[in-house]
Design a protein around this motif. Sequence first.
Motif, PDB file in Angstrom:
ATOM      1  N   GLY A 198       0.815  -1.208   0.000  1.00 22.25           N
ATOM      2  CA  GLY A 198       0.000   0.000   0.000  1.00 22.25           C
ATOM      3  C   GLY A 198       0.850   1.259   0.000  1.00 22.25           C
ATOM      4  O   GLY A 198       0.520   2.250  -0.660  1.00 22.25           O
ATOM      5  N   ARG A 199       1.944   1.231   0.741  1.00 17.87           N
ATOM      6  CA  ARG A 199       2.831   2.385   0.757  1.00 17.87           C
ATOM      7  C   ARG A 199       3.489   2.588  -0.603  1.00 17.87           C
ATOM      8  O   ARG A 199       3.634   3.723  -1.076  1.00 17.87           O
ATOM      9  CB  ARG A 199       3.903   2.210   1.841  1.00 17.87           C
ATOM     10  N   ALA A 200       3.866   1.498  -1.273  1.00 18.92           N
ATOM     11  CA  ALA A 200       4.423   1.597  -2.627  1.00 18.92           C
ATOM     12  C   ALA A 200       3.414   2.246  -3.566  1.00 18.92           C
ATOM     13  O   ALA A 200       3.779   3.067  -4.421  1.00 18.92           O
ATOM     14  CB  ALA A 200       4.832   0.218  -3.132  1.00 18.92           C
ATOM     15  N   ARG A 201       2.159   1.890  -3.403  1.00 15.96           N
ATOM     16  CA  ARG A 201       1.121   2.474  -4.249  1.00 15.96           C
ATOM     17  C   ARG A 201       0.990   3.980  -4.000  1.00 15.96           C
ATOM     18  O   ARG A 201       0.889   4.770  -4.941  1.00 15.96           O
ATOM     19  CB  ARG A 201      -0.213   1.783  -3.989  1.00 15.96           C
ATOM     20  N   VAL A 202       1.010   4.382  -2.735  1.00 15.74           N
ATOM     21  CA  VAL A 202       0.913   5.805  -2.395  1.00 15.74           C
ATOM     22  C   VAL A 202       2.067   6.583  -3.010  1.00 15.74           C
ATOM     23  O   VAL A 202       1.883   7.682  -3.552  1.00 15.74           O
ATOM     24  CB  VAL A 202       0.874   5.985  -0.864  1.00 15.74           C
ATOM     25  N   ILE A 203       3.265   6.022  -2.951  1.00 13.41           N
ATOM     26  CA  ILE A 203       4.435   6.715  -3.506  1.00 13.41           C
ATOM     27  C   ILE A 203       4.324   6.808  -5.027  1.00 13.41           C
ATOM     28  O   ILE A 203       4.660   7.847  -5.625  1.00 13.41           O
ATOM     29  CB  ILE A 203       5.727   6.008  -3.067  1.00 13.41           C
ATOM     30  N   ALA A 204       3.846   5.760  -5.678  1.00 19.55           N
ATOM     31  CA  ALA A 204       3.652   5.816  -7.138  1.00 19.55           C
ATOM     32  C   ALA A 204       2.614   6.882  -7.499  1.00 19.55           C
ATOM     33  O   ALA A 204       2.783   7.619  -8.485  1.00 19.55           O
ATOM     34  CB  ALA A 204       3.235   4.446  -7.664  1.00 19.55           C
ATOM     35  N   GLU A 205       1.561   6.976  -6.709  1.00 19.31           N
ATOM     36  CA  GLU A 205       0.551   8.008  -6.957  1.00 19.31           C
ATOM     37  C   GLU A 205       1.148   9.406  -6.807  1.00 19.31           C
ATOM     38  O   GLU A 205       0.819  10.325  -7.565  1.00 19.31           O
ATOM     39  CB  GLU A 205      -0.629   7.820  -5.998  1.00 19.31           C
ATOM     40  N   HIS A 206       2.024   9.551  -5.832  1.00 20.63           N
ATOM     41  CA  HIS A 206       2.732  10.819  -5.648  1.00 20.63           C
ATOM     42  C   HIS A 206       3.521  11.178  -6.910  1.00 20.63           C
ATOM     43  O   HIS A 206       3.503  12.337  -7.353  1.00 20.63           O
ATOM     44  CB  HIS A 206       3.662  10.713  -4.439  1.00 20.63           C
ATOM     45  N   HIS A 207       4.192  10.187  -7.505  1.00 19.46           N
ATOM     46  CA  HIS A 207       4.979  10.471  -8.704  1.00 19.46           C
ATOM     47  C   HIS A 207       4.081  10.759  -9.901  1.00 19.46           C
ATOM     48  O   HIS A 207       4.466  11.543 -10.784  1.00 19.46           O
ATOM     49  CB  HIS A 207       5.942   9.321  -8.988  1.00 19.46           C
ATOM     50  N   ARG A 208       2.909  10.160  -9.957  1.00 22.06           N
ATOM     51  CA  ARG A 208       1.980  10.515 -11.037  1.00 22.06           C
ATOM     52  C   ARG A 208       1.554  11.980 -10.887  1.00 22.06           C
ATOM     53  O   ARG A 208       1.516  12.727 -11.877  1.00 22.06           O
ATOM     54  CB  ARG A 208       0.758   9.603 -11.026  1.00 22.06           C
ATOM     55  N   GLU A 209       1.244  12.394  -9.666  1.00 16.81           N
ATOM     56  CA  GLU A 209       0.857  13.792  -9.430  1.00 16.81           C
ATOM     57  C   GLU A 209       2.003  14.734  -9.770  1.00 16.81           C
ATOM     58  O   GLU A 209       1.787  15.809 -10.344  1.00 16.81           O
ATOM     59  CB  GLU A 209       0.436  13.970  -7.971  1.00 16.81           C
ATOM     60  N   ARG A 210       3.235  14.351  -9.429  1.00 14.06           N
ATOM     61  CA  ARG A 210       4.377  15.200  -9.744  1.00 14.06           C
ATOM     62  C   ARG A 210       4.598  15.278 -11.256  1.00 14.06           C
ATOM     63  O   ARG A 210       4.980  16.334 -11.775  1.00 14.06           O
ATOM     64  CB  ARG A 210       5.635  14.693  -9.040  1.00 14.06           C
ATOM     65  N   THR A 211       4.370  14.184 -11.952  1.00 13.32           N
ATOM     66  CA  THR A 211       4.483  14.216 -13.406  1.00 13.32           C
ATOM     67  C   THR A 211       3.480  15.195 -13.998  1.00 13.32           C
ATOM     68  O   THR A 211       3.803  15.970 -14.916  1.00 13.32           O
ATOM     69  CB  THR A 211       4.260  12.806 -13.989  1.00 13.32           C
ATOM     70  N   GLU A 212       2.269  15.194 -13.489  1.00 11.72           N
ATOM     71  CA  GLU A 212       1.266  16.163 -13.933  1.00 11.72           C
ATOM     72  C   GLU A 212       1.729  17.586 -13.671  1.00 11.72           C
ATOM     73  O   GLU A 212       1.546  18.483 -14.503  1.00 11.72           O
ATOM     74  CB  GLU A 212      -0.066  15.897 -13.226  1.00 11.72           C
ATOM     75  N   ARG A 213       2.343  17.793 -12.524  1.00  9.79           N
ATOM     76  CA  ARG A 213       2.816  19.129 -12.169  1.00  9.79           C
ATOM     77  C   ARG A 213       3.935  19.578 -13.108  1.00  9.79           C
ATOM     78  O   ARG A 213       3.974  20.745 -13.529  1.00  9.79           O
ATOM     79  CB  ARG A 213       3.316  19.124 -10.721  1.00  9.79           C
ATOM     80  N   VAL A 214       4.839  18.678 -13.471  1.00 14.02           N
ATOM     81  CA  VAL A 214       5.927  19.032 -14.390  1.00 14.02           C
ATOM     82  C   VAL A 214       5.359  19.422 -15.754  1.00 14.02           C
ATOM     83  O   VAL A 214       5.783  20.420 -16.354  1.00 14.02           O
ATOM     84  CB  VAL A 214       6.933  17.873 -14.516  1.00 14.02           C
ATOM     85  N   VAL A 215       4.399  18.661 -16.240  1.00 13.46           N
ATOM     86  CA  VAL A 215       3.760  19.005 -17.517  1.00 13.46           C
ATOM     87  C   VAL A 215       3.087  20.376 -17.412  1.00 13.46           C
ATOM     88  O   VAL A 215       3.170  21.207 -18.340  1.00 13.46           O
ATOM     89  CB  VAL A 215       2.743  17.918 -17.912  1.00 13.46           C
ATOM     90  N   SER A 216       2.442  20.653 -16.288  1.00 14.35           N
ATOM     91  CA  SER A 216       1.797  21.947 -16.080  1.00 14.35           C
ATOM     92  C   SER A 216       2.807  23.086 -16.096  1.00 14.35           C
ATOM     93  O   SER A 216       2.566  24.156 -16.680  1.00 14.35           O
ATOM     94  CB  SER A 216       1.041  21.933 -14.754  1.00 14.35           C
ATOM     95  N   VAL A 217       3.975  22.882 -15.457  1.00 12.50           N
ATOM     96  CA  VAL A 217       5.009  23.918 -15.438  1.00 12.50           C
ATOM     97  C   VAL A 217       5.484  24.216 -16.844  1.00 12.50           C
ATOM     98  O   VAL A 217       5.617  25.399 -17.238  1.00 12.50           O
ATOM     99  CB  VAL A 217       6.190  23.474 -14.542  1.00 12.50           C
ATOM    100  N   LEU A 218       5.738  23.190 -17.641  1.00  9.33           N
ATOM    101  CA  LEU A 218       6.201  23.408 -19.010  1.00  9.33           C
ATOM    102  C   LEU A 218       5.116  24.073 -19.850  1.00  9.33           C
ATOM    103  O   LEU A 218       5.413  24.925 -20.705  1.00  9.33           O
ATOM    104  CB  LEU A 218       6.619  22.081 -19.637  1.00  9.33           C
ATOM    105  N   GLY A 219       3.861  23.680 -19.625  1.00  9.93           N
ATOM    106  CA  GLY A 219       2.768  24.291 -20.362  1.00  9.93           C
ATOM    107  C   GLY A 219       2.599  25.764 -20.032  1.00  9.93           C
ATOM    108  O   GLY A 219       2.289  26.588 -20.906  1.00  9.93           O
TER     109      GLY A 219
END
Length: 332
Positions: free
Chosen positions: A239-260
């Motif tokens: 479950g903790r691994a899943r939470v951390i992966a979700e965190h990285h998905r959110e960060r990926t979205e944030r990086v795309v937003s910054v570039l946009g």
Amino acid sequence: MERIRLGNTVFEGRNNAYFLPGDRPTLVDAGVATDSVRRDLREGLAAAGHEIADLEAVVLTHWHADHAGLAAELQAESGAPVYVHAADAGIVAGDPDAIAAERSIRERRFDEWRIPGEPRAEVTEYLDGHEELRGGRVDVTPVEDGDRIAAGDGELEVVHLPGHAAGLSALAFDGERGAGREAFVGDVILPKYTPNVGGADLRVDRPLETYLDSLARLAALDFERAWPGHRDPISDPAGRARVIAEHHRERTERVVSVLGEHGPTDAWTVSAHLFGDLSGIHILHGPGEAFAHLDHLVAEGVVAAPDDEGRYELLDANPDFDELVAVPETKR
């Protein structure tokens, strides 16, 4: 098994070492090479009725100084072999070529990320000023994924889970009274923080993809409990691994937003948008994390490779983030 809590005022704090008594007294991780940690370790072993000279094996989850710094001293006092994954063996051993190669990659990455002069000088001084915390040279016994190491009254199975570090490995074992498989996980997952990816070990290729693959493998193994390198045990590692992966998905979205929002941007500037002002070791970890995500987006065709100025340009403002960052399924 005894958890020995180690102080750590230099890096992330509150390290753990784990002592396995029995036929082959074994220590998992060694702590950073400071006087206070030396004292913590000796007192922890004494509370378990042992001393350093009793150790017959030292097993390291990875090469970082807060996990491996005292390995040389422990080996000198006990004569115990020191085991670590082959990918980290050169640095733990103190091999000059391995250390020089890591430093060379560091300088190249600092150039590529466009870290400005003042913070670059600060983080270089920080890193070079803490070299003694790595401790002395070690006679290392390299291990690989799937190897088994006699420890305590049982054995530890090496489970290679790179990402945070190239050689980072969990050490799996049978829990007490048939409780299922457990593992010492180092910094693969932590109960509070998200382990840094991209800056913590500059030698790792495709750091985010590598780490996500390790999270998926850890989740599939479905350990009953994980014993991390910092802070308290984790009762649901998958479950903790899943939470951390979700965190990285959110960060990926944030990086795309910054570039946009800001157009073509280098890793240092993306890091500033993500984390704000940085100091100390975080001058390395911040742009390293940004780079890990940018590198992943380049490989997936969402972002163009950096231009001559180190700037990344967004090619697809609406990618499928579920495909970009897979979140592992869990059984519980």
